[in-house]
Design a protein around this motif. Structure first.
Motif, PDB file in Angstrom:
ATOM      1  N   CYS A  21      61.548  58.156  75.033  1.00 46.50           N
ATOM      2  CA  CYS A  21      60.256  58.061  74.363  1.00 46.50           C
ATOM      3  C   CYS A  21      59.727  56.635  74.360  1.00 46.50           C
ATOM      4  CB  CYS A  21      60.361  58.528  72.917  1.00 46.50           C
ATOM      5  SG  CYS A  21      61.047  60.168  72.777  1.00 46.50           S
ATOM      6  N   PHE A  22      58.449  56.527  74.682  1.00 49.21           N
ATOM      7  CA  PHE A  22      57.803  55.234  74.621  1.00 49.21           C
ATOM      8  C   PHE A  22      57.083  55.109  73.286  1.00 49.21           C
ATOM      9  CE2 PHE A  22      53.707  53.125  74.830  1.00 49.21           C
ATOM     10  CZ  PHE A  22      54.104  51.842  75.156  1.00 49.21           C
ATOM     11  N   GLY A  23      56.875  53.887  72.849  1.00 55.62           N
ATOM     12  CA  GLY A  23      56.076  53.668  71.658  1.00 55.62           C
ATOM     13  C   GLY A  23      55.670  52.220  71.519  1.00 55.62           C
ATOM     14  N   ARG A  24      54.824  51.986  70.547  1.00 57.17           N
ATOM     15  CA  ARG A  24      54.432  50.628  70.200  1.00 57.17           C
ATOM     16  C   ARG A  24      54.374  50.580  68.672  1.00 57.17           C
ATOM     17  NH1 ARG A  24      51.559  46.028  71.767  1.00 57.17           N
ATOM     18  NH2 ARG A  24      51.219  46.527  73.930  1.00 57.17           N
ATOM     19  N   VAL A  25      54.987  49.585  68.092  1.00 61.78           N
ATOM     20  CA  VAL A  25      55.069  49.552  66.633  1.00 61.78           C
ATOM     21  C   VAL A  25      53.664  49.409  66.047  1.00 61.78           C
ATOM     22  CG1 VAL A  25      56.070  48.439  64.604  1.00 61.78           C
ATOM     23  CG2 VAL A  25      57.330  48.425  66.771  1.00 61.78           C
ATOM     24  N   ARG A  26      53.199  50.479  65.407  1.00 65.40           N
ATOM     25  CA  ARG A  26      51.867  50.430  64.802  1.00 65.40           C
ATOM     26  C   ARG A  26      51.973  49.905  63.374  1.00 65.40           C
ATOM     27  NH1 ARG A  26      50.540  55.823  65.532  1.00 65.40           N
ATOM     28  NH2 ARG A  26      50.556  56.116  63.293  1.00 65.40           N
ATOM     29  N   ALA A  27      52.976  50.379  62.682  1.00 64.53           N
ATOM     30  CA  ALA A  27      53.195  49.937  61.305  1.00 64.53           C
ATOM     31  C   ALA A  27      54.645  50.191  60.928  1.00 64.53           C
ATOM     32  CB  ALA A  27      52.266  50.685  60.357  1.00 64.53           C
ATOM     33  N   MET A  28      55.136  49.403  59.994  1.00 56.72           N
ATOM     34  CA  MET A  28      56.501  49.622  59.490  1.00 56.72           C
ATOM     35  C   MET A  28      56.486  49.531  57.973  1.00 56.72           C
ATOM     36  SD  MET A  28      59.068  47.571  62.049  1.00 56.72           S
ATOM     37  CE  MET A  28      58.250  45.978  62.025  1.00 56.72           C
ATOM     38  N   GLU A  29      57.354  50.347  57.370  1.00 58.46           N
ATOM     39  CA  GLU A  29      57.542  50.273  55.923  1.00 58.46           C
ATOM     40  C   GLU A  29      59.012  50.052  55.648  1.00 58.46           C
ATOM     41  OE1 GLU A  29      56.141  53.869  54.141  1.00 58.46           O
ATOM     42  OE2 GLU A  29      54.043  53.430  54.594  1.00 58.46           O
ATOM     43  N   ASN A  30      59.312  49.281  54.625  1.00 55.98           N
ATOM     44  CA  ASN A  30      60.721  49.102  54.265  1.00 55.98           C
ATOM     45  C   ASN A  30      61.191  50.280  53.419  1.00 55.98           C
ATOM     46  OD1 ASN A  30      59.871  48.678  51.651  1.00 55.98           O
ATOM     47  ND2 ASN A  30      60.260  46.480  51.661  1.00 55.98           N
ATOM     48  N   ASP A  31      62.443  50.215  52.936  1.00 56.35           N
ATOM     49  CA  ASP A  31      63.019  51.357  52.228  1.00 56.35           C
ATOM     50  C   ASP A  31      62.352  51.615  50.876  1.00 56.35           C
ATOM     51  OD1 ASP A  31      64.033  48.987  51.256  1.00 56.35           O
ATOM     52  OD2 ASP A  31      65.998  49.792  50.798  1.00 56.35           O
ATOM     53  N   ARG A  32      61.481  50.721  50.447  1.00 49.06           N
ATOM     54  CA  ARG A  32      60.760  50.955  49.194  1.00 49.06           C
ATOM     55  C   ARG A  32      59.308  51.337  49.448  1.00 49.06           C
ATOM     56  NH1 ARG A  32      64.382  48.935  44.705  1.00 49.06           N
ATOM     57  NH2 ARG A  32      66.220  48.897  46.005  1.00 49.06           N
ATOM     58  N   GLY A  33      58.999  51.659  50.689  1.00 51.18           N
ATOM     59  CA  GLY A  33      57.653  52.104  51.020  1.00 51.18           C
ATOM     60  C   GLY A  33      56.645  50.978  51.138  1.00 51.18           C
ATOM     61  N   LYS A  34      57.119  49.737  51.241  1.00 46.82           N
ATOM     62  CA  LYS A  34      56.217  48.589  51.340  1.00 46.82           C
ATOM     63  C   LYS A  34      56.025  48.221  52.808  1.00 46.82           C
ATOM     64  CE  LYS A  34      55.792  43.928  49.477  1.00 46.82           C
ATOM     65  NZ  LYS A  34      56.416  42.985  50.403  1.00 46.82           N
ATOM     66  N   ARG A  35      54.773  47.985  53.184  1.00 46.55           N
ATOM     67  CA  ARG A  35      54.473  47.593  54.554  1.00 46.55           C
ATOM     68  C   ARG A  35      55.153  46.274  54.907  1.00 46.55           C
ATOM     69  NH1 ARG A  35      50.085  50.216  57.806  1.00 46.55           N
ATOM     70  NH2 ARG A  35      50.302  52.296  56.900  1.00 46.55           N
ATOM     71  N   VAL A  36      55.763  46.226  56.065  1.00 47.49           N
ATOM     72  CA  VAL A  36      56.348  44.962  56.533  1.00 47.49           C
ATOM     73  C   VAL A  36      55.871  44.704  57.960  1.00 47.49           C
ATOM     74  CG1 VAL A  36      58.393  44.956  55.042  1.00 47.49           C
ATOM     75  CG2 VAL A  36      58.481  46.163  57.227  1.00 47.49           C
ATOM     76  N   LYS A  37      55.809  43.423  58.315  1.00 50.37           N
ATOM     77  CA  LYS A  37      55.330  43.047  59.650  1.00 50.37           C
ATOM     78  C   LYS A  37      56.494  42.900  60.618  1.00 50.37           C
ATOM     79  CE  LYS A  37      50.783  41.544  59.455  1.00 50.37           C
ATOM     80  NZ  LYS A  37      50.339  41.604  58.038  1.00 50.37           N
ATOM     81  N   GLU A  38      57.675  42.614  60.069  1.00 49.65           N
ATOM     82  CA  GLU A  38      58.830  42.466  60.945  1.00 49.65           C
ATOM     83  C   GLU A  38      60.095  42.918  60.242  1.00 49.65           C
ATOM     84  OE1 GLU A  38      58.464  38.238  61.871  1.00 49.65           O
ATOM     85  OE2 GLU A  38      60.028  37.879  60.370  1.00 49.65           O
ATOM     86  N   ALA A  39      61.104  43.237  61.058  1.00 51.42           N
ATOM     87  CA  ALA A  39      62.393  43.703  60.520  1.00 51.42           C
ATOM     88  C   ALA A  39      63.510  43.115  61.367  1.00 51.42           C
ATOM     89  CB  ALA A  39      62.443  45.223  60.530  1.00 51.42           C
ATOM     90  N   GLY A  40      64.406  42.415  60.710  1.00 56.21           N
ATOM     91  CA  GLY A  40      65.517  41.762  61.404  1.00 56.21           C
ATOM     92  C   GLY A  40      66.778  42.613  61.404  1.00 56.21           C
ATOM     93  N   PRO A  41      67.897  42.041  61.862  1.00 55.16           N
ATOM     94  CA  PRO A  41      69.164  42.785  61.960  1.00 55.16           C
ATOM     95  C   PRO A  41      69.588  43.438  60.634  1.00 55.16           C
ATOM     96  CG  PRO A  41      69.359  40.679  63.071  1.00 55.16           C
ATOM     97  CD  PRO A  41      68.026  40.669  62.384  1.00 55.16           C
ATOM     98  N   SER A  42      70.149  44.628  60.735  1.00 59.41           N
ATOM     99  CA  SER A  42      70.654  45.414  59.599  1.00 59.41           C
ATOM    100  C   SER A  42      69.555  45.927  58.680  1.00 59.41           C
ATOM    101  CB  SER A  42      71.667  44.615  58.753  1.00 59.41           C
ATOM    102  OG  SER A  42      72.775  44.241  59.528  1.00 59.41           O
ATOM    103  N   THR A  43      68.307  45.882  59.111  1.00 58.41           N
ATOM    104  CA  THR A  43      67.220  46.351  58.252  1.00 58.41           C
ATOM    105  C   THR A  43      66.806  47.775  58.637  1.00 58.41           C
ATOM    106  OG1 THR A  43      66.388  44.098  58.281  1.00 58.41           O
ATOM    107  CG2 THR A  43      64.958  45.760  57.322  1.00 58.41           C
ATOM    108  N   PRO A  44      66.791  48.677  57.642  1.00 55.42           N
ATOM    109  CA  PRO A  44      66.243  50.005  57.923  1.00 55.42           C
ATOM    110  C   PRO A  44      64.734  49.988  57.681  1.00 55.42           C
ATOM    111  CG  PRO A  44      67.352  49.974  55.782  1.00 55.42           C
ATOM    112  CD  PRO A  44      67.341  48.562  56.284  1.00 55.42           C
ATOM    113  N   VAL A  45      63.983  50.585  58.584  1.00 58.92           N
ATOM    114  CA  VAL A  45      62.533  50.694  58.386  1.00 58.92           C
ATOM    115  C   VAL A  45      62.047  52.072  58.796  1.00 58.92           C
ATOM    116  CG1 VAL A  45      61.749  48.290  58.573  1.00 58.92           C
ATOM    117  CG2 VAL A  45      62.160  49.615  60.656  1.00 58.92           C
ATOM    118  N   GLN A  46      60.906  52.416  58.215  1.00 61.05           N
ATOM    119  CA  GLN A  46      60.225  53.604  58.666  1.00 61.05           C
ATOM    120  C   GLN A  46      59.158  53.129  59.637  1.00 61.05           C
ATOM    121  OE1 GLN A  46      57.540  56.099  56.128  1.00 61.05           O
ATOM    122  NE2 GLN A  46      59.388  57.322  56.003  1.00 61.05           N
ATOM    123  N   LEU A  47      59.200  53.684  60.834  1.00 62.46           N
ATOM    124  CA  LEU A  47      58.363  53.160  61.910  1.00 62.46           C
ATOM    125  C   LEU A  47      57.325  54.187  62.347  1.00 62.46           C
ATOM    126  CD1 LEU A  47      59.788  51.260  64.968  1.00 62.46           C
ATOM    127  CD2 LEU A  47      58.088  53.024  65.275  1.00 62.46           C
TER     128      LEU A  47
END
Ligand code: GTP
Ligand code: MG
Length: 374
Positions: free
Chosen positions: A295-321
Motif C-alpha cells: 500500500c502506498f500513502g502520504r501522511v496527511r495527518a497524525m494523532e497521538n495516543d491521546r487524540g492530539k494532532r502531531v506533526k511528527e513521530a519519532g522512535p517508539s511512538t504509536p500514532v494514528q495515521l
C-alpha cells in the motif's frame, strides 16, 4: 545446506539459486501437482518444497530487502539515541491486561470497550519517573493469535499477566511461546491480588512448568504481584520493567526516514483509512510519502495516543495515521520514502506480486480439485 532468498522469486531465479536447470524446477513442481512457467514467481512454500528435493534448506530474507532503493541503510552507532521501551501486555482473556494499562494511564479505557474485550491492539505512551514507556495492549481471546504474535514481534519486553484467582491458561501459554519465539524477555504480573484467598504460589509453580521461572524459584524472570483495581504492586512492576529495559540498552536513530509497523487499520466514515502505526526508527512527518506492504500513502495527518494532532513521530511512538490510499494489513512494515514516485513504484510492484500470487494459488487449487476428481 542453506540457501538464502526472498519470497516470490521466479522459477528461473530459483534454478540459478539451486544450480540446476529451470526444466528441472518445472518437473519437480509438476511432480507435486504445480504447473508453472519459467517466469512465474513462486511463493515460500513452493520454494521450500523444491529446494528440499535438492537437499537444501531455505532461509527467507525480509521481502523489504527486495526493494533496495527503499531499504533503510543500517544506522551508524553514533547516530543512535536512547528510545522508549516497547512493552506488550499479554495474557489470557479477562486476566486484566486492559485494566492494568488503564491504571497505568489513569484513564478508563476498559469501560468504553464493547463487552470489556479488547478489540484491537491499543497503543499508549506513558511517562513513569521521567522514563517514557510505550505499551501495546493485546486481546486475550483465542481468535487473536496473529495479533499476539505481531505484538510480540514489535516489542522489547512482554508483561505476562496471569490472574491470581485463575491459573495459567491456554493463551497464557501461547503468549509465553510468542515471547520466546520473538526472543523477548518476560516480566510476570500476577494480577487481581486484591481478591480473597488467591494463591500466587500455585501460579508461579505452573509458570515454572512452562520454563518461566521467577527469581525466588531460582530463575531469572522478574515478577510482581499487582492489582489493577487498587494499584497495589504496579510501581514495583514498572520498576522491574524499566530495569529489564535498561539492560537492553534500547536505541534508535531518530534522524532518518521512518520505519515502523502497522498495528491495525480500519475504515472510518469521516476520516477514510485510519491506521495505528508504531514508529520504530527514524521520524515520520506529515507530508512523508510511504509504503506499507503493498500500500502506498502520504501522511496527511497524525494523532497521538491521546487524540492530539502531531506533526511528527519519532522512535517508539504509536500514532494514528491518516493518508493511506489502500487498506494495509496489521503487521505490514511501513517505510517512509524520500520521493513519492519511488514509493508508488514499490507499492505497485508489491501489489502486482500479490495479484500474481493470488492467481497462482487459485490455479493451483483448481488443479488440485481436478486431480482429486480423476
Ligand atoms: P481481554 O482484553 O478480553 O483479553 O481482557 P483483559 O485481560 O484486558 O481483562 P480486563 O482488563 O478487561 O479485565 C477483565 C475483568 O477483570 C474486568 O471485569 C475487570 O474489572 C477485572 N479485573 C481486572 N483487574 C483486576 C484486579 O486487579 N482485581 C480485580 N478484583 N478485578 C480485576
Ligand atoms: Mg483487554
Amino acid at each position: 545446506d542453506v540457501v538464502e532468498t526472498t519470497e516470490f522469486i521466479t522459477a528461473n531465479e530459483l534454478a540459478d539459486l539451486l544450480g540446476v536447470g529451470v526444466n528441472d524446477i518445472i518437473s519437480v513442481c509438476m511432480s507435486i501437482g504445480l504447473m508453472i512457467t519459467i517466469n512465474q514467481r513462486l511463493d515460500a512454500g513452493t520454494i521450500e518444497l523444491v529446494a528440499e528435493e535438492y537437499g537444501k534448506e531455505v532461509k527467507f530474507i525480509e521481502a523489504e530487502e527486495m526493494d533496495e532503493d527503499l531499504t533503510i541503510p543500517e544506522d551508524d552507532e553514533e547516530d543512535l539515541k536512547p528510545r522508549a521501551p516497547i512493552i506488550t501486555v499479554m495474557g489470557h482473556v479477562d486476566h486484566g491486561k486492559t485494566s492494568l494499562l488503564d491504571y497505568i494511564r489513569e484513564e478508563k479505557v476498559a469501560a468504553g470497550e464493547a463487552g470489556g474485550i479488547t478489540q484491537h491492539v491499543g497503543a499508549y505512551q506513558v511517562v513513569h519517573n521521567d522514563n517514557e514507556i510505550t505499551f501495546l495492549d493485546t486481546p486475550g481471546h483465542e481468535a487473536f493469535t496473529a495479533m499476539r504474535s505481531r505484538g510480540a514481534q514489535a516489542t522489547d519486553i512482554v508483561i505476562l499477566v496471569v490472574a491470581a484467582d485463575d491459573s495459567v491458561m491456554p493463551q497464557t501459554i501461547e503468549a509465553i511461546n510468542h515471547a520466546k519465539a520473538a526472543g523477548v524477555p518476560i516480566v510476570v504480573a500476577i494480577n487481581k491480588i486484591d481478591k480473597e484467598g488467591v494463591n500466587p504460589d500455585k501460579i508461579k509453580t505452573q509458570l515454572s512448568e512452562h520454563d518461566v521461572i521467577v527469581e525466588e524459584y531460582g530463575g531469572k524472570v522478574q515478577y510482581a504481584e499487582v492489582s489493577a483495581h487498587t494499584g497495589q504492586g504496579i510501581e514495583d512492576l514498572l520498576e522491574k520493567v524499566l530495569i529489564e529495559a535498561e539492560l537492553l540498552e534500547l536505541k534508535a536513530n531518530p534522524d532518518r526516514r521512518a520505519d515502523g509497523v502497522v498495528l491495525e487499520a480500519r475504515l472510518d466514515k469521516g476520516k477514510g483509512i485510519v491506521s495505528n502505526i508504531l514508529v520504530q526508527g527514524g521520524t515520520l512527518r506529515v507530508g512523508d510519502p510511504f509504503v506499507a506492504g503493498p500500500c502506498f500513502g502520504r501522511v496527511r495527518a497524525m494523532e497521538n495516543d491521546r487524540g492530539k494532532r502531531v506533526k511528527e513521530a519519532g522512535p517508539s511512538t504509536p500514532v494514528q495515521l491518516m493518508g493511506f490510499d489502500e487498506m494495509p494489513q496489521a503487521g505490514d512494515k511501513l517505510i517512509a520514502a524520500e520521493d513519492e514516485k519511488l514509493a508508488k513504484e514499490v507499492a505497485n510492484e508489491r501489489m502486482q506480486i500479490r495479484r500474481e500470487q493470488a492467481m497462482r494459488t487459485t490455479k493451483h487449487m483448481t488443479l488440485d480439485d481436478i486431480s482429486r476428481r480423476l
